[in-house]
Motif scaffolding. Structure first.
Motif, mmCIF file in Angstrom:
data_model
loop_
_atom_site.group_PDB
_atom_site.id
_atom_site.type_symbol
_atom_site.label_atom_id
_atom_site.label_comp_id
_atom_site.label_asym_id
_atom_site.label_seq_id
_atom_site.Cartn_x
_atom_site.Cartn_y
_atom_site.Cartn_z
ATOM 1 N N ASP A 1 -5.766 -2.666 -1.791
ATOM 2 C CA ASP A 1 -6.893 -3.189 -1.023
ATOM 3 C C ASP A 1 -8.232 -3.018 -1.723
ATOM 4 O O ASP A 1 -9.285 -3.237 -1.132
ATOM 5 C CB ASP A 1 -6.930 -2.534 0.358
ATOM 6 N N GLY A 2 -8.207 -2.602 -2.988
ATOM 7 C CA GLY A 2 -9.443 -2.466 -3.754
ATOM 8 C C GLY A 2 -10.150 -1.144 -3.594
ATOM 9 O O GLY A 2 -11.282 -0.988 -4.052
ATOM 10 N N ASN A 3 -9.517 -0.172 -2.964
ATOM 11 C CA ASN A 3 -10.117 1.160 -2.848
ATOM 12 C C ASN A 3 -9.948 1.907 -4.162
ATOM 13 O O ASN A 3 -8.874 1.876 -4.767
ATOM 14 C CB ASN A 3 -9.443 1.962 -1.726
ATOM 15 N N TYR B 1 -0.816 -2.401 -11.070
ATOM 16 C CA TYR B 1 -2.044 -2.065 -10.353
ATOM 17 C C TYR B 1 -3.231 -2.175 -11.304
ATOM 18 O O TYR B 1 -3.102 -1.974 -12.505
ATOM 19 C CB TYR B 1 -1.954 -0.658 -9.751
ATOM 20 N N GLN B 2 -4.390 -2.489 -10.748
ATOM 21 C CA GLN B 2 -5.579 -2.718 -11.567
ATOM 22 C C GLN B 2 -6.237 -1.407 -11.955
ATOM 23 O O GLN B 2 -6.681 -0.640 -11.100
ATOM 24 C CB GLN B 2 -6.579 -3.592 -10.809
ATOM 25 N N THR C 1 0.826 -1.205 0.000
ATOM 26 C CA THR C 1 0.000 0.000 0.000
ATOM 27 C C THR C 1 0.863 1.258 0.000
ATOM 28 O O THR C 1 0.593 2.208 -0.740
ATOM 29 C CB THR C 1 -0.940 -0.003 1.213
ATOM 30 N N GLY D 1 -15.798 -7.567 -0.952
ATOM 31 C CA GLY D 1 -15.880 -6.801 -2.189
ATOM 32 C C GLY D 1 -14.924 -5.634 -2.203
ATOM 33 O O GLY D 1 -14.091 -5.476 -1.312
ATOM 34 N N PRO D 2 -15.048 -4.788 -3.205
ATOM 35 C CA PRO D 2 -14.151 -3.633 -3.333
ATOM 36 C C PRO D 2 -14.282 -2.682 -2.149
ATOM 37 O O PRO D 2 -15.257 -2.714 -1.411
ATOM 38 C CB PRO D 2 -14.629 -2.945 -4.615
ATOM 39 N N GLY D 3 -13.269 -1.839 -1.985
ATOM 40 C CA GLY D 3 -13.261 -0.875 -0.897
ATOM 41 C C GLY D 3 -14.456 0.052 -0.944
ATOM 42 O O GLY D 3 -15.112 0.204 -1.970
ATOM 43 N N PHE E 1 -7.409 0.947 -8.806
ATOM 44 C CA PHE E 1 -7.625 0.384 -7.478
ATOM 45 C C PHE E 1 -6.296 0.303 -6.740
ATOM 46 O O PHE E 1 -5.287 -0.096 -7.322
ATOM 47 C CB PHE E 1 -8.245 -1.013 -7.547
ATOM 48 N N ASP E 2 -6.303 0.674 -5.454
ATOM 49 C CA ASP E 2 -5.095 0.475 -4.646
ATOM 50 C C ASP E 2 -5.016 -1.006 -4.276
ATOM 51 O O ASP E 2 -5.903 -1.795 -4.640
ATOM 52 C CB ASP E 2 -5.086 1.428 -3.439
ATOM 53 N N HIS F 1 -9.293 0.718 -13.374
ATOM 54 C CA HIS F 1 -10.746 0.552 -13.281
ATOM 55 C C HIS F 1 -11.440 1.284 -14.428
ATOM 56 O O HIS F 1 -12.229 0.690 -15.146
ATOM 57 C CB HIS F 1 -11.249 1.045 -11.930
#
Length: 130
Positions: A119-121, A97-98, A18, A69-71, A116-117, A100
Motif C-alpha cells: 500500500d506504499g507504506n 516489492y519496491q 499485504t 500518494g505514498p503511505g 514499500f509495502d 525505496h
C-alpha cells in the motif's frame, strides 16, 4: 488510568498481498487470515498490529477514502545484524516489492534500508553497526 498504546492499524487495499509481505518480515499471521476483513497479530512486548480492508473502514465511515500518494505511516523492523538488513532487503526486492532506499551505513550508527509495502507504506530495516 492513563490510556496505553496498544495497536497499530493499517488500512489495506489488498489484504492477501499485504499479509504475504508482513509474513516475510516475520509476523505470525495464520494462512487462513486472508479471507478475513480484519486481521491482528501480536508483536513482541504485547503491542498489536491490525490490518483492515478499505471496505471494513467504509462500513462504519462511508466518507473514508485513501490519502493520495505514498503511505503516511512508517514501520521499522530491527534485524539481527547489518548483513541481515542487506539480505532481507534483497529478498523483498527480488520478490517484487519496491525498494525505496538501498542498504547504507547511517551516520547514527545503524545499517539502514527502506522498502514499500503493497500500500506504499515505508517499512524500514535496521541493525546496529557494532
Amino acid at each position: 488510568m492513563t490510556p496505553r498504546f496498544d495497536l497499530i492499524g493499517l488500512v489495506v487495499k489488498d489484504l492477501a498481498a499485504t499479509l504475504v509481505f508482513y509474513r516475510r518480515l516475520g509476523l505470525d499471521i495464520p494462512v487462513s487470515a486472508e479471507s478475513e476483513p480484519h486481521v491482528e497479530a501480536v508483536l513482541s512486548g504485547g503491542l498489536r498490529i491490525a490490518f483492515d480492508t478499505e471496505e471494513v473502514i467504509r462500513s462504519f465511515n462511508p466518507d473514508w477514502s485513501p490519502t493520495p500518494g505514498p503511505g503516511r505511516i512508517g514501520l521499522a523492523f530491527r534485524c539481527d545484524s547489518p548483513q541481515q538488513v542487506d539480505t532481507v532487503y534483497a529478498e523483498l526486492v527480488d520478490a517484487g516489492y519496491q525498494g525505496h532506499l538501498k542498504p547504507w551505513d547511517a551516520v547514527w550508527g545503524q545499517r539502514y534500508a527502506s522498502v514499500f509495502d503493497p500500500d506504499g507504506n515505508g517499512v524500514d530495516l535496521f541493525a546496529p553497526l557494532s
